[in-house]
Design an enzyme around this catalytic site. Structure first.
Site, PDB file in Angstrom:
ATOM      1  N   CYS A 124       0.981  -1.356   0.246  1.00  0.00           N
ATOM      2  CA  CYS A 124      -0.047   0.034  -0.062  1.00  0.00           C
ATOM      3  C   CYS A 124       0.822   1.182   0.056  1.00  0.00           C
ATOM      4  O   CYS A 124       0.366   2.188  -0.184  1.00  0.00           O
ATOM      5  CB  CYS A 124      -0.944  -0.021   0.946  1.00  0.00           C
ATOM      6  SG  CYS A 124      -2.061  -1.369   1.426  1.00  0.00           S
ATOM      7  N   HIS A 182      -3.537   6.938   3.141  1.00  0.00           N
ATOM      8  CA  HIS A 182      -3.746   5.638   2.538  1.00  0.00           C
ATOM      9  C   HIS A 182      -5.098   5.202   3.104  1.00  0.00           C
ATOM     10  O   HIS A 182      -5.611   5.763   4.295  1.00  0.00           O
ATOM     11  CB  HIS A 182      -2.846   4.813   2.834  1.00  0.00           C
ATOM     12  CG  HIS A 182      -3.247   3.293   2.399  1.00  0.00           C
ATOM     13  ND1 HIS A 182      -3.755   2.856   1.269  1.00  0.00           N
ATOM     14  CD2 HIS A 182      -3.467   2.020   3.328  1.00  0.00           C
ATOM     15  CE1 HIS A 182      -4.147   1.789   1.231  1.00  0.00           C
ATOM     16  NE2 HIS A 182      -3.785   1.274   2.509  1.00  0.00           N
ATOM     17  N   ASN A 240     -10.092  -0.620   0.328  1.00  0.00           N
ATOM     18  CA  ASN A 240      -8.573  -0.478  -0.011  1.00  0.00           C
ATOM     19  C   ASN A 240      -7.934  -0.897  -1.322  1.00  0.00           C
ATOM     20  O   ASN A 240      -8.046  -2.010  -1.476  1.00  0.00           O
ATOM     21  CB  ASN A 240      -8.296  -1.127   1.410  1.00  0.00           C
ATOM     22  CG  ASN A 240      -6.375  -1.171   1.363  1.00  0.00           C
ATOM     23  OD1 ASN A 240      -5.701  -0.646   0.435  1.00  0.00           O
ATOM     24  ND2 ASN A 240      -6.045  -1.617   2.425  1.00  0.00           N
TER      25      ASN A 240
HETATM   26  O1  UT7 Z   1      -3.736  -1.600   3.834  1.00  0.00           O
HETATM   27  C1  UT7 Z   1      -3.215  -2.284   4.792  1.00  0.00           C
HETATM   28  C2  UT7 Z   1      -3.571  -3.246   5.664  1.00  0.00           C
HETATM   29  N1  UT7 Z   1      -4.723  -3.448   6.448  1.00  0.00           N
HETATM   30  C3  UT7 Z   1      -5.303  -2.906   7.393  1.00  0.00           C
HETATM   31  O2  UT7 Z   1      -4.494  -1.919   7.882  1.00  0.00           O
HETATM   32  C4  UT7 Z   1      -6.265  -3.478   8.233  1.00  0.00           C
HETATM   33  C5  UT7 Z   1      -6.211  -3.115   9.546  1.00  0.00           C
HETATM   34  N2  UT7 Z   1      -7.189  -3.502  10.331  1.00  0.00           N
HETATM   35  C6  UT7 Z   1      -8.391  -3.156  10.203  1.00  0.00           C
HETATM   36  O3  UT7 Z   1      -8.759  -2.393   9.555  1.00  0.00           O
HETATM   37  C7  UT7 Z   1      -9.372  -4.042  11.263  1.00  0.00           C
HETATM   38  O4  UT7 Z   1      -8.724  -4.620  12.177  1.00  0.00           O
HETATM   39  C8  UT7 Z   1     -10.637  -4.754  10.706  1.00  0.00           C
HETATM   40  C9  UT7 Z   1     -11.633  -4.040   9.793  1.00  0.00           C
HETATM   41  C10 UT7 Z   1      -9.945  -5.957   9.531  1.00  0.00           C
HETATM   42  C11 UT7 Z   1     -11.426  -5.872  11.393  1.00  0.00           C
HETATM   43  O5  UT7 Z   1     -11.991  -4.698  12.470  1.00  0.00           O
HETATM   44  P1  UT7 Z   1     -11.716  -4.906  13.943  1.00  0.00           P
HETATM   45  O6  UT7 Z   1     -12.793  -4.030  14.890  1.00  0.00           O
HETATM   46  O7  UT7 Z   1     -10.235  -5.378  14.213  1.00  0.00           O
HETATM   47  O8  UT7 Z   1     -12.523  -6.631  13.968  1.00  0.00           O
HETATM   48  P2  UT7 Z   1     -12.025  -7.906  14.717  1.00  0.00           P
HETATM   49  O9  UT7 Z   1     -11.103  -8.476  13.783  1.00  0.00           O
HETATM   50  O10 UT7 Z   1     -11.427  -7.753  16.160  1.00  0.00           O
HETATM   51  O11 UT7 Z   1     -13.281  -8.688  14.678  1.00  0.00           O
HETATM   52  C12 UT7 Z   1     -14.301  -8.553  15.641  1.00  0.00           C
HETATM   53  C13 UT7 Z   1     -15.634  -9.415  15.392  1.00  0.00           C
HETATM   54  C14 UT7 Z   1     -15.173 -10.838  15.564  1.00  0.00           C
HETATM   55  O12 UT7 Z   1     -15.962 -11.550  16.018  1.00  0.00           O
HETATM   56  P3  UT7 Z   1     -15.946 -12.225  17.590  1.00  0.00           P
HETATM   57  O13 UT7 Z   1     -14.813 -13.018  17.562  1.00  0.00           O
HETATM   58  O14 UT7 Z   1     -15.893 -10.613  18.215  1.00  0.00           O
HETATM   59  O15 UT7 Z   1     -17.275 -12.897  17.492  1.00  0.00           O
HETATM   60  C15 UT7 Z   1     -15.068 -11.287  13.980  1.00  0.00           C
HETATM   61  O16 UT7 Z   1     -15.161 -12.616  13.644  1.00  0.00           O
HETATM   62  O17 UT7 Z   1     -16.262  -9.139  14.231  1.00  0.00           O
HETATM   63  C16 UT7 Z   1     -16.196 -10.387  13.355  1.00  0.00           C
HETATM   64  N3  UT7 Z   1     -15.901 -10.036  11.881  1.00  0.00           N
HETATM   65  C17 UT7 Z   1     -17.184  -9.711  11.028  1.00  0.00           C
HETATM   66  N4  UT7 Z   1     -18.234  -9.707  11.418  1.00  0.00           N
HETATM   67  C18 UT7 Z   1     -19.090  -9.552  10.317  1.00  0.00           C
HETATM   68  C19 UT7 Z   1     -15.037  -9.946  11.137  1.00  0.00           C
HETATM   69  N5  UT7 Z   1     -15.162  -9.823  10.020  1.00  0.00           N
HETATM   70  C20 UT7 Z   1     -16.633  -9.680   9.835  1.00  0.00           C
HETATM   71  C21 UT7 Z   1     -17.261  -9.126   8.871  1.00  0.00           C
HETATM   72  N6  UT7 Z   1     -18.663  -8.778   9.187  1.00  0.00           N
HETATM   73  N7  UT7 Z   1     -16.851  -8.716   7.753  1.00  0.00           N
END
Ligand code: UT7
Length: 325
Positions: A113, A252, A282
């Site tokens: 990125c 970004h 993204n």
């Molecule tokens: O360009 C470079 C790289 N990428 C990034 O910079 C990404 C950086 N990270 C992020 O943007 C965030 O961490 C994400 C958007 C990827 C995820 O958000 P989060 O608030 O960190 O969520 P999480 O991974 O902690 O997941 C929370 C919950 C989980 O469920 P449980 O375990 O709490 O029951 C996930 O399974 O949300 C669940 N979950 C979803 N639910 C509905 C994960 N993805 C989804 C989804 N829809 N698409």
């Protein structure tokens, strides 16, 4: 030493739109979750027969036209990409052929990125040192090639697209005032492209797993906020400016919450920050190139403004430039 500025911009976005409602039909997710956790409402997906280089060429043609630069005079082409048509020829060589730029040197840069700012910074040095008179810098990504459409944790995040710019010497104290590129390879396992490992001579395994993105989102989030805030501070200081001098920031677009956290850390009002993640998700290296194009098109950036471009990505790699527009 000559000052180097951005004298033309171009972009291309695939026609096909994938909305959050579409994704609700594909994986267990909801528009509410995606919007509240990421800010994304929809993203563009390249067509099956639409290659990375097709998008790069369209963005390049628009940038050349905007800069009124005859392709026959182009001396350097750099394409930032992690999703090329194939490992060779480079996308840069495919662009050179298509736009008819026979004099140019051409190569790709791989910095995920942060690729566009790595490429911009590389091209700038050649012009500043007098090696070349101009450069065409493109960021193009068909990143959805690497998306696992069964993984709701990553498939909602990404989209395809391309952006481009022309660099030339500029008069006066204008143009790219400072650059900062940095890597933290020890964080490499936070985001990578993986494929199931198997013995290359194993004739029994029929299933071929395609390479796909694997990501530790939460950990990446924290490093992203700290790396971007640090990169802005360093680039602004290198330009001999203070944060209060900055008129506009083009970051970004990985997550709207990351952008908000960086803004809070730097005490920057969000009105000074360009956001289009809601429409494109993204797009890896292409995100910031398309964001810069749209910020200028919408007159968010005006002549004489101090603008910060800032990125981070898999590697991990971060980068920032201060530009006097
Ligand atoms: O360009 C470079 C790289 N990428 C990034 O910079 C990404 C950086 N990270 C992020 O943007 C965030 O961490 C994400 C958007 C990827 C995820 O958000 P989060 O608030 O960190 O969520 P999480 O991974 O902690 O997941 C929370 C919950 C989980 O469920 P449980 O375990 O709490 O029951 C996930 O399974 O949300 C669940 N979950 C979803 N639910 C509905 C994960 N993805 C989804 C989804 N829809 N698409």
């Amino acid at each position: 030493m000559r000052n180097v500025g951005i004298t033309g911009l171009g972009h291309y976005l695939p026609k096909r739109v994938l909305t959050n409602a579409d994704l609700e039909q594909m994986v267990e997710t909801s528009d509410e979750w995606i919007v509240s956790r990421t800010g994304i409402k929809e993203r563009r997906i390249a067509g099956k027969d639409e290659k990375n280089s097709d998008m790069a060429i369209k963005a390049a043609r628009e940038a050349l036209k905007d800069a009124r630069l005859d392709p026959a005079r182009v001396e350097l082409i750099i394409v930032a990409t992690i999703s090329p048509d194939s490992s060779f020829p480079s996308v840069a060589c495919l662009v050179q052929k298509a736009v008819h730029a026979p004099r140019a040197a051409a190569f790709d840069v791989s910095a995920a990125c942060s690729g566009f700012l790595y490429a911009l910074t590389t091209a700038k040095q050649f012009i500043r040192n007098g090696v070349y008179k101009n450069a065409l810098v493109i960021a193009s990504e068909k990143i959805t090639t690497y998306v696992n459409w069964n993984d709701r944790g990553t498939c909602v995040l990404f989209g395809d697209g391309a952006g481009a710019c022309v660099l030339k010497p500029v008069a006066g104290k204008r143009g790219i005032l400072s650059d900062y590129i940095h890597a933290q390879g020890h964080f490499g396992d936070l985001m990578m492209v993986v494929a199931e490992e198997r013995d290359p001579l194993d004739q029994q395994t029929k299933m071929i797993t395609l390479p796909h993105i694997a990501m530790q989102g939460q950990e990446l989030f924290k490093v992203a906020v700290n790396s971007m805030a640090a990169a802005v501070g360093i680039a602004v200081k290198k330009a001999g400016l203070k944060l209060s001098d900055i008129d506009y920031v083009v970051p970004h677009q990985a997550n709207d919450r990351i952008i908000s956290a960086v803004a809070r850390k730097l005490h920057l009002p969000k009105e000074k920050i360009f956001i289009n993640i809601d429409r494109y998700g993204n797009m890896s290296a292409a995100s910031i190139a398309v964001a810069l194009y749209e910020a200028v098109e919408r007159k968010k950036i005006k002549r004489g403004d101090y603008v910060v471009l800032v990125t981070f990505g898999a590697g991990l790699v971060s980068a920032a430039n201060v530009v006097k527009w």
